[in-house]
Structure formats: structure tokens, C-alpha cells
Design a protein around this motif. Sequence first.
Motif, PDB file in Angstrom:
ATOM      1  N   UNK A   1       0.968  -1.053  -0.088  1.00 12.75           N
ATOM      2  CA  UNK A   1      -0.125  -0.221  -0.068  1.00 12.75           C
ATOM      3  C   UNK A   1       0.791   1.336  -0.072  1.00 12.75           C
ATOM      4  N   UNK A   2       0.281   2.107  -0.590  1.00  9.63           N
ATOM      5  CA  UNK A   2       0.986   3.553  -0.362  1.00  9.63           C
ATOM      6  C   UNK A   2       1.188   4.064   1.032  1.00  9.63           C
ATOM      7  N   UNK A   3       2.071   4.603   1.365  1.00  4.32           N
ATOM      8  CA  UNK A   3       2.238   5.123   2.677  1.00  4.32           C
ATOM      9  C   UNK A   3       2.656   6.668   2.743  1.00  4.32           C
ATOM     10  N   UNK A   4       2.539   7.235   3.980  1.00  4.58           N
ATOM     11  CA  UNK A   4       3.067   8.670   4.184  1.00  4.58           C
ATOM     12  C   UNK A   4       3.683   8.615   5.435  1.00  4.58           C
ATOM     13  N   UNK A   5       4.478   9.761   5.602  1.00  2.00           N
ATOM     14  CA  UNK A   5       5.086   9.832   6.798  1.00  2.00           C
ATOM     15  C   UNK A   5       4.822  11.483   7.024  1.00  2.00           C
ATOM     16  N   UNK A   6       4.280  11.883   8.090  1.00  2.00           N
ATOM     17  CA  UNK A   6       3.899  13.281   8.350  1.00  2.00           C
ATOM     18  C   UNK A   6       4.015  13.612   9.699  1.00  2.00           C
ATOM     19  N   UNK A   7       4.186  15.052   9.723  1.00  2.00           N
ATOM     20  CA  UNK A   7       3.994  15.652  11.258  1.00  2.00           C
ATOM     21  C   UNK A   7       2.665  16.486  11.415  1.00  2.00           C
ATOM     22  N   UNK A   8       2.118  16.580  12.568  1.00  3.04           N
ATOM     23  CA  UNK A   8       1.125  17.133  12.924  1.00  3.04           C
ATOM     24  C   UNK A   8       0.982  18.114  14.196  1.00  3.04           C
ATOM     25  N   UNK A   9       0.148  18.896  14.151  1.00  2.00           N
ATOM     26  CA  UNK A   9      -0.218  19.820  15.255  1.00  2.00           C
ATOM     27  C   UNK A   9      -1.742  19.917  15.468  1.00  2.00           C
ATOM     28  N   UNK A  10      -2.293  19.227  16.651  1.00  4.88           N
ATOM     29  CA  UNK A  10      -3.535  19.262  16.843  1.00  4.88           C
ATOM     30  C   UNK A  10      -4.118  20.171  17.935  1.00  4.88           C
ATOM     31  N   UNK A  11      -4.781  20.936  17.550  1.00  9.28           N
ATOM     32  CA  UNK A  11      -5.398  21.831  18.773  1.00  9.28           C
ATOM     33  C   UNK A  11      -6.791  21.281  18.883  1.00  9.28           C
ATOM     34  N   UNK A  12      -7.199  20.648  20.010  1.00 10.84           N
ATOM     35  CA  UNK A  12      -8.443  19.776  20.280  1.00 10.84           C
ATOM     36  C   UNK A  12      -9.647  20.646  20.346  1.00 10.84           C
ATOM     37  N   UNK A  13     -10.614  20.018  19.830  1.00  8.29           N
ATOM     38  CA  UNK A  13     -11.805  20.811  19.719  1.00  8.29           C
ATOM     39  C   UNK A  13     -12.839  19.724  19.473  1.00  8.29           C
ATOM     40  N   UNK A  14     -13.115  18.491  20.152  1.00  7.59           N
ATOM     41  CA  UNK A  14     -13.725  17.437  19.579  1.00  7.59           C
ATOM     42  C   UNK A  14     -15.303  17.599  19.476  1.00  7.59           C
ATOM     43  N   UNK A  15     -15.820  17.087  18.226  1.00  8.94           N
ATOM     44  CA  UNK A  15     -17.138  17.289  18.028  1.00  8.94           C
ATOM     45  C   UNK A  15     -17.896  16.206  19.221  1.00  8.94           C
ATOM     46  N   UNK A  16     -18.957  16.455  19.264  1.00 12.08           N
ATOM     47  CA  UNK A  16     -19.999  15.553  20.185  1.00 12.08           C
ATOM     48  C   UNK A  16     -21.264  15.244  19.359  1.00 12.08           C
ATOM     49  N   UNK A  17     -21.906  14.566  19.952  1.00 13.67           N
ATOM     50  CA  UNK A  17     -23.195  14.036  19.117  1.00 13.67           C
ATOM     51  C   UNK A  17     -24.132  15.412  19.068  1.00 13.67           C
TER      52      UNK A  17
END
Length: 335
Positions: free
Chosen positions: A179-195
Amino acid sequence: WLFHSGSNAQQPQLGGQTPDTATGLIVERILAKVNGDIITLTDLENRQVNVLRQQGYVPSTETELARALADVTPGVVWSAVDELLLVQRGRMLGYYLSDEQFEQLVGNIKSDNNFDDDEQFETALLESEGMTVSDLRRVLERQVLVNQVQQIEILRKVVLTETEAREYYDANLDEYTENATVTLREILIAAPETTAGFNVVANEQARREAETARQRVLDGEVFDAVAISLSDSPSKANGGLIGPIDFDILSQEVQDVLEELEIGEISQPIRTRAGYQVLLLVERIEPSPLPFDEVKEGIIENVFNDRRIREFDRYLDELRGDAIIEWKDEELGRA
């Protein structure tokens, strides 16, 4: 029914005798005849027990047991018929279990189970399997005859050349493509969705923080350092590093963004279910087939095994077609 008399008994005169008055009389129910050889009720019951034991099945009620037996019985019966046909074929071809072979097999069993002497071995055999040494010899002889027929009559007809393996590889290249693969870096600023959706104020604040984090990288700060400082993702411990990871398992939003990025390019903040993410594409590896030499042995083994199974089924069909099979139990025959 099969009748045997004890050593001191006369041949049974069934007229007028009952189970209470008969002496030295053993009655065994015959279920089927295969070219004159019999399959008895005891044979069937032993095979049923072995199958259920191998499945690890422990019924809790009589009804469950009856249902389980009904499920396994057709396969068990045909297995017994097929084994008998192969044994008959082996005997016709002159195969047999020699005394030397039997002693060697028994010796291996004793050695593997640390039996000190014949008496200990025979006692254990009777207690664990309900068999005598003579019973064991019959079982081992059947196994040897079946194996010899398979080896000589079937396996010698199954051949797979390297050229055929290469043709299979070319025709089924998708099976051997990574399979195709990727390597990445992330910055996540949390703001989770709810129901119920997401909090508007918290969502806007997270978006602004993500934009600020992105701008800090664009202004020259190292992505790793910004991720460690601001990211809410567990990947922050590794400077936001993720991968190599299969491209297909990423969310559709992330896939769409990464497909547009060049190596080393940073994305706009994107909204995902977890919050806002800023991504940096480190590496992309496109789908590529494994070299033939790396998968050749596996192809030969798998294709050879498929051909062996087909040849074995064909061989059994011929034996069944030529056999005279008499069902002495109508219900079993229907099953």
C-alpha cells in the motif's frame, strides 16, 4: 449387525436367544459398507467425539449436544468413507505398515511422552485413548496408507514451475503490491465534536490557535518544537511525527489534504472530528509491487497447495465413483 462369539462360545443361534440369555455375544451395528469393508457405529461415535474435542466444544445440555452431532455427522461420515477408500487403494497398491515402521513410530511416541517402559505406555494408551496396542497399530496403519497414497498417487502429479509462478505473479500483481504510505507531522488543537455538534466559541478559539501555530512554522520555527509546545495529540512527544502509515487508513479529510501537498509543505488548518490539525508532509511512498524473488516461494507454496487440493478432490471423486457404497442406516445415508 455384526456378531462375534467369545472364545468358548458356540456360533450364536439367534433364534430364541435374547440379550439376557446369549453368552459371549458381542453385537456391533454396521452403518455402511464401502467395497465390502464396514463402518460401524463405534467408528462413527469415536470420530464424532474426536471432532467435537478438536473444536473444543463442550455442550451444556443434551439438546445442544444433539444439535452439534447433527452438524458434524455428515462431514464425519464422508471423512470415514474417504479414509476407507484411500486405505483400500493403498492396500491394492501393495503399501503396508511394517513391523519396523510400527516399532519406530511407537518408539517416537514413548520418547516424546517420556514413557519408561511398555507397561506404562500401554496403561496410558488405554486410559487416555481407550485403545490397546493392536488398536493403535490399526490406526497408524491407516494413517501410513493414506499418506503413501497421497504422496505417490497425488503429489507426484502436482508440479509448479518457476515460469508458472512468474505468470501467476504477473496476473495477480495487486496481491503483491504494498500500500501507499505517508510520513507526516501534525499539530492538533483539540476541539472534539460531540453528538450535539461542537461548541462555537471553543471551535473558533481552536481554529485561531491552529492558524497561529502554522504561522509560527512559516515564520521559521521548527515544526517539531511548535508541536511539542502546542499540540494536544499524543504524537507531540515525537514532535508530531506519524508514520510511515498506510495512506488508506487515514480519514478522507486528511487524505484529500495530503494529496495536494508537496514534500516539506505545510497545510492550512483542517477541521477533523478531533479538532483542528496542521499537517507537514515528510515523505510519500507510492504503491509498489514486491520483487518477484521475494514472493516466489510463497507463490509456489500457495499455488502448489491449491493444485494439490484440487487433485486430491479429483482423485477422491474417482474413488467414490468406482466404489460400491451401501448405507445400512437410511437416516445416515440421507444425512
